[in-house]
Design a protein around this motif. Structure first.
Motif, PDB file in Angstrom:
ATOM      1  N   GLY A 143       0.619  -1.269  -0.008  1.00 32.36           N
ATOM      2  CA  GLY A 143      -0.031   0.085   0.109  1.00 32.36           C
ATOM      3  C   GLY A 143       0.783   1.345  -0.118  1.00 32.36           C
ATOM      4  O   GLY A 143       0.216   2.263   0.083  1.00 32.36           O
ATOM      5  N   LYS A 144       2.007   1.079  -0.018  1.00 25.56           N
ATOM      6  CA  LYS A 144       2.866   2.307   0.091  1.00 25.56           C
ATOM      7  C   LYS A 144       2.546   3.458  -1.232  1.00 25.56           C
ATOM      8  O   LYS A 144       2.734   4.375  -0.991  1.00 25.56           O
ATOM      9  CB  LYS A 144       4.451   1.994  -0.238  1.00 25.56           C
ATOM     10  CG  LYS A 144       4.933   0.919   0.872  1.00 25.56           C
ATOM     11  CD  LYS A 144       6.338   0.749   0.987  1.00 25.56           C
ATOM     12  CE  LYS A 144       7.063  -0.059  -0.301  1.00 25.56           C
ATOM     13  NZ  LYS A 144       6.416  -1.314  -0.617  1.00 25.56           N
ATOM     14  N   THR A 145       2.569   2.847  -2.525  1.00 28.01           N
ATOM     15  CA  THR A 145       2.447   3.756  -3.692  1.00 28.01           C
ATOM     16  C   THR A 145       1.190   4.211  -3.445  1.00 28.01           C
ATOM     17  O   THR A 145       1.157   5.586  -3.810  1.00 28.01           O
ATOM     18  CB  THR A 145       2.442   2.939  -4.753  1.00 28.01           C
ATOM     19  OG1 THR A 145       3.923   2.486  -4.884  1.00 28.01           O
ATOM     20  CG2 THR A 145       2.054   3.914  -6.281  1.00 28.01           C
ATOM     21  N   THR A 146       0.067   3.796  -2.898  1.00 28.30           N
ATOM     22  CA  THR A 146      -1.313   4.223  -2.776  1.00 28.30           C
ATOM     23  C   THR A 146      -1.365   5.157  -1.749  1.00 28.30           C
ATOM     24  O   THR A 146      -1.837   6.432  -2.075  1.00 28.30           O
ATOM     25  CB  THR A 146      -2.505   3.144  -2.517  1.00 28.30           C
ATOM     26  OG1 THR A 146      -2.256   1.923  -3.588  1.00 28.30           O
ATOM     27  CG2 THR A 146      -3.708   3.754  -2.324  1.00 28.30           C
ATOM     28  N   LEU A 169      -1.434  11.197  -0.351  1.00 21.64           N
ATOM     29  CA  LEU A 169      -0.692  12.193   0.264  1.00 21.64           C
ATOM     30  C   LEU A 169      -0.426  13.264  -0.614  1.00 21.64           C
ATOM     31  O   LEU A 169      -0.440  14.525  -0.370  1.00 21.64           O
ATOM     32  CB  LEU A 169       0.518  11.687   1.059  1.00 21.64           C
ATOM     33  CG  LEU A 169       0.164  10.795   2.318  1.00 21.64           C
ATOM     34  CD1 LEU A 169       1.527  10.628   2.744  1.00 21.64           C
ATOM     35  CD2 LEU A 169      -0.614  11.373   3.285  1.00 21.64           C
ATOM     36  N   ALA A 170      -0.117  12.926  -1.828  1.00 20.55           N
ATOM     37  CA  ALA A 170       0.265  13.912  -3.103  1.00 20.55           C
ATOM     38  C   ALA A 170      -1.136  14.435  -3.634  1.00 20.55           C
ATOM     39  O   ALA A 170      -0.990  15.435  -4.502  1.00 20.55           O
ATOM     40  CB  ALA A 170       1.063  13.042  -4.087  1.00 20.55           C
ATOM     41  N   LEU A 171      -2.231  14.051  -3.182  1.00 23.15           N
ATOM     42  CA  LEU A 171      -3.570  14.597  -3.742  1.00 23.15           C
ATOM     43  C   LEU A 171      -3.908  14.124  -4.996  1.00 23.15           C
ATOM     44  O   LEU A 171      -4.533  15.019  -5.873  1.00 23.15           O
ATOM     45  CB  LEU A 171      -3.719  16.128  -3.264  1.00 23.15           C
ATOM     46  CG  LEU A 171      -3.415  16.962  -2.073  1.00 23.15           C
ATOM     47  CD1 LEU A 171      -3.505  18.354  -1.886  1.00 23.15           C
ATOM     48  CD2 LEU A 171      -4.207  16.019  -0.945  1.00 23.15           C
ATOM     49  N   LYS A 194       2.972  23.009  -3.161  1.00 25.66           N
ATOM     50  CA  LYS A 194       4.123  23.041  -2.098  1.00 25.66           C
ATOM     51  C   LYS A 194       4.587  21.422  -1.957  1.00 25.66           C
ATOM     52  O   LYS A 194       5.424  21.317  -1.090  1.00 25.66           O
ATOM     53  CB  LYS A 194       3.393  23.377  -0.896  1.00 25.66           C
ATOM     54  CG  LYS A 194       2.979  24.838  -0.721  1.00 25.66           C
ATOM     55  CD  LYS A 194       2.217  25.029   0.595  1.00 25.66           C
ATOM     56  CE  LYS A 194       1.812  26.416   0.629  1.00 25.66           C
ATOM     57  NZ  LYS A 194       1.085  26.836   2.005  1.00 25.66           N
ATOM     58  N   ILE A 195       4.201  20.623  -2.956  1.00 22.55           N
ATOM     59  CA  ILE A 195       4.565  19.117  -2.727  1.00 22.55           C
ATOM     60  C   ILE A 195       5.325  18.860  -3.819  1.00 22.55           C
ATOM     61  O   ILE A 195       5.067  19.369  -5.108  1.00 22.55           O
ATOM     62  CB  ILE A 195       3.177  18.402  -2.682  1.00 22.55           C
ATOM     63  CG1 ILE A 195       2.623  18.494  -1.585  1.00 22.55           C
ATOM     64  CG2 ILE A 195       3.729  16.897  -2.763  1.00 22.55           C
ATOM     65  CD1 ILE A 195       1.101  17.966  -1.216  1.00 22.55           C
ATOM     66  N   LEU A 238       8.380  16.677   0.433  1.00 22.53           N
ATOM     67  CA  LEU A 238       8.676  15.603  -0.619  1.00 22.53           C
ATOM     68  C   LEU A 238       7.885  14.353  -0.503  1.00 22.53           C
ATOM     69  O   LEU A 238       7.971  13.708   0.937  1.00 22.53           O
ATOM     70  CB  LEU A 238      10.082  15.473  -0.699  1.00 22.53           C
ATOM     71  CG  LEU A 238      10.931  16.600  -1.280  1.00 22.53           C
ATOM     72  CD1 LEU A 238      12.739  16.322  -1.290  1.00 22.53           C
ATOM     73  CD2 LEU A 238      10.769  16.841  -2.910  1.00 22.53           C
ATOM     74  N   LEU A 239       7.425  13.722  -1.768  1.00 19.26           N
ATOM     75  CA  LEU A 239       6.951  12.518  -1.487  1.00 19.26           C
ATOM     76  C   LEU A 239       7.409  11.750  -2.604  1.00 19.26           C
ATOM     77  O   LEU A 239       6.952  11.878  -3.840  1.00 19.26           O
ATOM     78  CB  LEU A 239       5.254  12.467  -1.649  1.00 19.26           C
ATOM     79  CG  LEU A 239       4.648  13.377  -0.626  1.00 19.26           C
ATOM     80  CD1 LEU A 239       3.090  13.653  -1.211  1.00 19.26           C
ATOM     81  CD2 LEU A 239       4.517  12.748   0.945  1.00 19.26           C
ATOM     82  N   LEU A 240       8.288  10.639  -2.101  1.00 22.15           N
ATOM     83  CA  LEU A 240       8.883  10.094  -3.326  1.00 22.15           C
ATOM     84  C   LEU A 240       8.928   8.424  -3.151  1.00 22.15           C
ATOM     85  O   LEU A 240       8.947   7.961  -2.045  1.00 22.15           O
ATOM     86  CB  LEU A 240      10.412  10.426  -2.971  1.00 22.15           C
ATOM     87  CG  LEU A 240      11.028  11.761  -2.929  1.00 22.15           C
ATOM     88  CD1 LEU A 240      12.351  11.931  -2.748  1.00 22.15           C
ATOM     89  CD2 LEU A 240      10.521  12.528  -4.123  1.00 22.15           C
TER      90      LEU A 240
END
Length: 228
Positions: free
Chosen positions: A43-46, A51-53, A78-79, A155-157
């Motif tokens: 579920g990490k990618t989901t 979170l990245a909207l 901002k992301i 940052l969402l990576l």
């Protein structure tokens, strides 16, 4: 104490009847580096997409800087987000891609900002080359330059070190540490234990869409110092 940069509240996501995420409660404070661990399909990618909207949860909510999201467009500016596939236009050059995204984020003096970013990511020799002809590793470097371009506060990576050589990996590691040292936040999914050990300040393990409190994490040093 400053509010969490981003936080979820009883967040769940279903695809049909399949529960991809169930009652996820996490937060990332300013300056924190949160590492998402877990097997494929956990579920990490989901979670990162929500979170990245870029994806709506089935239940629950996301708060940004202490407030529930009401204007996604202003928050997206901002992301910085990247998934498994580089978000680049294959038929544009490296420079053209970055200028396009600089203008999309309404950055002042986009050409100058792109020139500085090309220098920071050692891409000067590739700026006039079409993205399509670049290797996967080089495309990843351009993609990461895009992510940092507008100096996001969060940052969402998702597996950002994939396809990078050792020199590029070391450079990215230093950039991520510097990012958080400036009070900016990071949530990163990776399978690479050495990266987790070197970069993480907090760790979250997902299994089958749920947060697992792993008290015997002998494969990771230091041990989890906080399970969210």
């Amino acid at each position: 104490m400053s509010p969490a940069q981003i936080e979820t509240h009883q967040l769940s996501k279903y695809f049909g009847h399949f529960p991809a995420l169930t009652n996820i409660e996490i937060q990332c404070l300013p300056g924190e580096r949160v590492i998402l661990l877990g097997p494929n399909g956990a579920g990490k990618t989901t979670l990162l997409k929500i979170l990245a909207l870029l994806m709506r949860p089935s239940h629950g909510s996301v708060s940004f800087e202490g407030e529930k999201v009401k204007n996604p467009l202003s928050i997206k500016k901002k992301i910085g987000y990247t998934g498994h596939i580089p978000h680049l236009y294959q038929d544009l050059t490296v420079e053209e891609n970055l200028i396009f995204f600089a203008k999309l984020f309404e950055l002042p003096k986009p050409v100058q900002i792109v020139s500085k970013t090309l220098d920071e990511f050692s891409l000067q020799d590739y700026q006039k080359k079409c993205v399509r002809i670049l290797s996967k590793g080089m495309q990843q470097r351009v993609n990461l330059a895009r992510v940092f371009l507008h100096q996001p506060v969060l940052l969402l990576l998702d597996e950002p070190f994939s396809n990078l050589d050792s020199e590029a990996s070391h450079s990215l590691l230093e950039k991520l540490k510097n990012h958080s040292n400036q009070g900016r936040s990071l949530i990163l999914a990776t399978h690479q234990t050495d990266i987790s050990e070197s970069l993480g300040s907090h760790w979250v393990r997902l299994e089958q869409g749920r947060i697992k409190e792993d008290t015997d994490n002998s494969s990771l040093t230091p041990k989890y110092d906080r399970i969210l």
